[in-house]
Design an enzyme around this catalytic site. Sequence first.
Site, PDB file in Angstrom:
ATOM      1  N   LYS A 253       0.842  -1.198   0.000  1.00  0.00           N
ATOM      2  CA  LYS A 253       0.000   0.000   0.000  1.00  0.00           C
ATOM      3  C   LYS A 253       0.876   1.247   0.000  1.00  0.00           C
ATOM      4  CE  LYS A 253      -0.652  -0.614   4.951  1.00  0.00           C
ATOM      5  NZ  LYS A 253      -1.028   0.383   5.908  1.00  0.00           N
TER       6      LYS A 253
ATOM      7  N   ARG B 242      -9.892   0.725  15.368  1.00  0.00           N
ATOM      8  CA  ARG B 242      -9.766   1.398  14.071  1.00  0.00           C
ATOM      9  C   ARG B 242     -10.740   0.676  13.145  1.00  0.00           C
ATOM     10  NH1 ARG B 242      -3.930   1.632  10.981  1.00  0.00           N
ATOM     11  NH2 ARG B 242      -4.548  -0.526  10.541  1.00  0.00           N
TER      12      ARG B 242
ATOM     13  N   TYR C 206      12.966  31.586   2.748  1.00  0.00           N
ATOM     14  CA  TYR C 206      11.753  32.265   3.215  1.00  0.00           C
ATOM     15  C   TYR C 206      11.887  32.674   4.678  1.00  0.00           C
ATOM     16  CZ  TYR C 206       9.017  30.774  -0.877  1.00  0.00           C
ATOM     17  OH  TYR C 206       8.532  30.592  -2.134  1.00  0.00           O
TER      18      TYR C 206
ATOM     19  N   MET D 205       9.324  24.559  -1.585  1.00  0.00           N
ATOM     20  CA  MET D 205       8.596  23.497  -2.293  1.00  0.00           C
ATOM     21  C   MET D 205       9.511  22.691  -3.227  1.00  0.00           C
ATOM     22  SD  MET D 205       5.239  23.731  -4.707  1.00  0.00           S
ATOM     23  CE  MET D 205       4.197  24.564  -3.536  1.00  0.00           C
TER      24      MET D 205
HETATM   25  C1  LIG Z   1      -3.454  -3.827   8.685  1.00  0.00           C
HETATM   26  C2  LIG Z   1      -1.979  -3.718   8.430  1.00  0.00           C
HETATM   27  N1  LIG Z   1      -1.251  -4.831   8.368  1.00  0.00           N
HETATM   28  C3  LIG Z   1       0.079  -4.796   8.160  1.00  0.00           C
HETATM   29  C4  LIG Z   1       0.743  -3.590   8.014  1.00  0.00           C
HETATM   30  C5  LIG Z   1       2.234  -3.591   7.794  1.00  0.00           C
HETATM   31  O1  LIG Z   1       2.880  -2.982   8.863  1.00  0.00           O
HETATM   32  P1  LIG Z   1       4.472  -2.884   8.903  1.00  0.00           P
HETATM   33  O2  LIG Z   1       4.840  -1.953   7.802  1.00  0.00           O
HETATM   34  O3  LIG Z   1       4.774  -2.331  10.243  1.00  0.00           O
HETATM   35  O4  LIG Z   1       4.981  -4.244   8.669  1.00  0.00           O
HETATM   36  C6  LIG Z   1       0.020  -2.409   8.097  1.00  0.00           C
HETATM   37  C7  LIG Z   1       0.714  -1.118   7.959  1.00  0.00           C
HETATM   38  O5  LIG Z   1       0.343  -0.059   8.279  1.00  0.00           O
HETATM   39  C8  LIG Z   1      -1.381  -2.468   8.298  1.00  0.00           C
HETATM   40  O6  LIG Z   1      -2.117  -1.360   8.394  1.00  0.00           O
END
Ligand SMILES: Cc1ncc(COP(=O)(O)O)c(C=O)c1O
Length: 405
Positions: free
Chosen positions: A45, A146, A292, A340
Amino acid sequence: MPTVTQSGLNPAKICHVAIELKTLLQNLSFIQNQSSDTEIVAMVKANAYGHGITKISQVLQEKGVKHFGVATIEEGLTLRQASITGTILLMGGSGFTQNIDAVLSAELTPLISSLEELQILKATAQKTKWQKPIQVHLDLDTGMSRSGILIDDNPESTLKAIVDCLKKNTNIINLCGLSTHFANAEINNCAYSDLQLKRFLKALHYLDNAGFHQTILHVSKSSAILTNLGHSDVVLSKTQRQHSIWVRPGIALYGVNPLSGANQLPGLAPILSWRAPVTVRKAILKGTHVGYNNTWTAKRDTEIAILRVGYGDGFSRQLSNRGHVLIQGQKAPIVGRVSMDLTAIDVTQITKKLGNESCSIGTMATLIGTDGGESISAQDLSELCHTIPYEILTNISARVARLYF
Ligand SMILES: Cc1ncc(COP(=O)(O)O)c(C=O)c1O
């Protein structure tokens, strides 16, 4: 190192990150050895934590990784377009019910956070006469508060309605996995993690009794794999033989140690270096302001180099007047506000030592990585910015070229 970028530019001359794929695979092997008898879900991700989701996922798939974790539908679709064929877990909280058609046609596997999500999924599948059972995992909230279905000491209170819905719709929805996420996995022997694991096992027991046996279980992120919590996977695999255990490493794949305050773990090495070119050089007199808001003033005549990198590239403005970059293996302090697109550094000492040519236009500065005997890590920058390495890496913006070698 590639000689040209996709845009045809010479990477050595522009702001870029260089990513070592060989090291990525070494990190992968290290993680696999830490968690034998488990399968890896590569967390890709947020653009593979800034490393480039497409290339990283393709390379991992070639090395046998079959499961990938994303946070958004768009990331899942990007993976399918990149010929990723395995499971794509759409993590909890993705809001997938707003775009179910895309989820179904790309065969993404959503993590379900509520009965409502399940019902919407079922209704859409019925409406569109979807042919195959949709694979889902349950996201169990055992203490993060969450995403996920709230699980306390009495899992029946929240799981019964879910189980009823799943049982009535086995031709449409196939529950194939259960997951949870630890809040404090960085801490060894943490009572809160034990509580979370206990709740997870209770939920598992409840679902087992309800007839859901062939389930994949996944609870561990990088820190859980690397601390004694990793034993939870062993506990799970020993006590739950009919289940298969997956682990979800992210940051460790990219070689960053998630255990805060700890040194770099032997076996893991960072795979990303970040460099930016000097594009302007100037000598300023004592008393001259830089950047700046005049936040830095030369205390002596000073040699300044301007780097073509700024917060628009993800180089945090928090680094204004803090920290340094590396040029010719030497430290050059950041002076004035990071803007920037541009950042000023003081190269007076370097040019004195190595000559004016050592910092000329086109000379590359290292923002993250090693140069000579010096190095700067994502962890170092995160400490200066009062954040975590995850944020430093994921903030590296799209306009920074990603080069793989
Ligand atoms: C649900 C979930 N699983 C696994 C991970 C992976 O975590 P890490 O990068 O600490 O291994 C994340 C990362 O944010 C996550 O949100």
